[in-house]
Design an enzyme around this catalytic site. Structure first.
Site, PDB file in Angstrom:
ATOM      1  N   ASP A  22       0.862  -1.184   0.000  1.00 54.72           N
ATOM      2  CA  ASP A  22       0.000   0.000   0.000  1.00 54.72           C
ATOM      3  C   ASP A  22       0.895   1.230   0.000  1.00 54.72           C
ATOM      4  OD1 ASP A  22      -2.070  -1.752   0.174  1.00 54.72           O
ATOM      5  OD2 ASP A  22      -2.850  -1.048   2.094  1.00 54.72           O
ATOM      6  N   ASP A  79     -15.463  -3.633  -2.018  1.00 56.93           N
ATOM      7  CA  ASP A  79     -15.059  -3.294  -0.653  1.00 56.93           C
ATOM      8  C   ASP A  79     -16.309  -3.045   0.172  1.00 56.93           C
ATOM      9  OD1 ASP A  79     -12.438  -3.312  -1.676  1.00 56.93           O
ATOM     10  OD2 ASP A  79     -12.603  -1.211  -2.263  1.00 56.93           O
TER      11      ASP A  79
END
Length: 242
Positions: A8, A129
């Site tokens: 990330d 998500d």
């Protein structure tokens, strides 16, 4: 089952979030290229990268580092975060990204998904998500009224073949994935499902594999030392060949 170690990116560094909270980001490595190389050395066949700055702003912000990673490691990379139009998808595929992940754009713009899938087929993945079973967008800051299963079915009908499912409440917690939601999703669509969020140890990976899930993204568990990537890949591959 394929294991995808996660990078990330925030302001050019490797970070981990807790339940998707950008304010709770923690730098886990200063040099993402070094991290990617280590993943490759440990047997990774695919790497999952998220441009967190891109997810917030709607524009890819860490492209130079992402490009350097692709050139350095020479294994497939999938990328999500801030990809909102076909021009960006074209640019990323041209830059060597193997699979582009659409999240916010997929919920807001079905036409883009249709165009992208028609042009790139398997190179397009959809990030589903979920927060309390509802799809979250814009860097997980906004929760829609769309149920995650309904959304996944709609994406499958468009022609999407790959879905990355994250239960946001589990992400970065090391408390185990949401197996119930994962199971429901896998039973509802025939797409390849990649599980993400909360995976804490090799036992979680074994359970996900037994559910006949295509892949699993592992982030914090690697950085914290809970999972040895090389060992995990060997164990999961060994179980596959039984």
């Amino acid at each position: 089952m394929i294991i995808l170690p996660a990078i990330d990116l925030k302001e050019g560094k490797c970070v981990r979030l807790y339940q998707g909270d950008f304010k709770a980001s923690k730098v886990v490595a200063e040099d993402p290229i070094e991290v990617a190389l280590k993943f490759k050395e440990n047997g990774a066949e695919y790497i999952h990268i998220v441009d967190l700055d891109g997810a917030l702003t709607g524009q890819i912000k860490n492209l130079s580092i992402i490009s350097s990673i692709i050139k350095t490691i020479n294994i497939p990379v999938e990328l999500g975060g801030g990809i909102r139009n076909l021009n960006t998808i074209d640019m990323l595929i041209d830059a060597g990204i193997e699979r582009v992940i659409l999240g916010t754009a997929a919920l807001n713009n079905r036409g883009l998904v249709k165009e992208a899938v028609k042009k790139y087929d398997r190179k397009i993945a959809i990030g589903v998500d979920a927060k309390n079973e509802k799809v979250a967008i814009n860097g997980w800051l906004n929760v829609s009224s769309t149920n995650y299963i309904d959304f996944a079915k709609e994406m499958e009908n468009i022609g999407v073949r790959n879905i990355i499912f994250t239960d946001i409440s589990k992400d970065g917690t090391l408390k185990g994935p949401n197996l119930n939601q994962l199971k429901k999703l896998n039973e509802s669509v025939s797409c390849n499902i990649i599980a993400s969020g909360g995976i804490k140890d090799i036992e979680d990976l074994k359970v996900i594999k037994e559910m006949d899930i295509y892949g699993a993204i592992v982030g914090k568990a690697i950085y914290s030392g809970n999972i040895d990537l090389n060992e995990a890949i060997k164990i999961i591959n060994k179980e596959s060949s039984r």
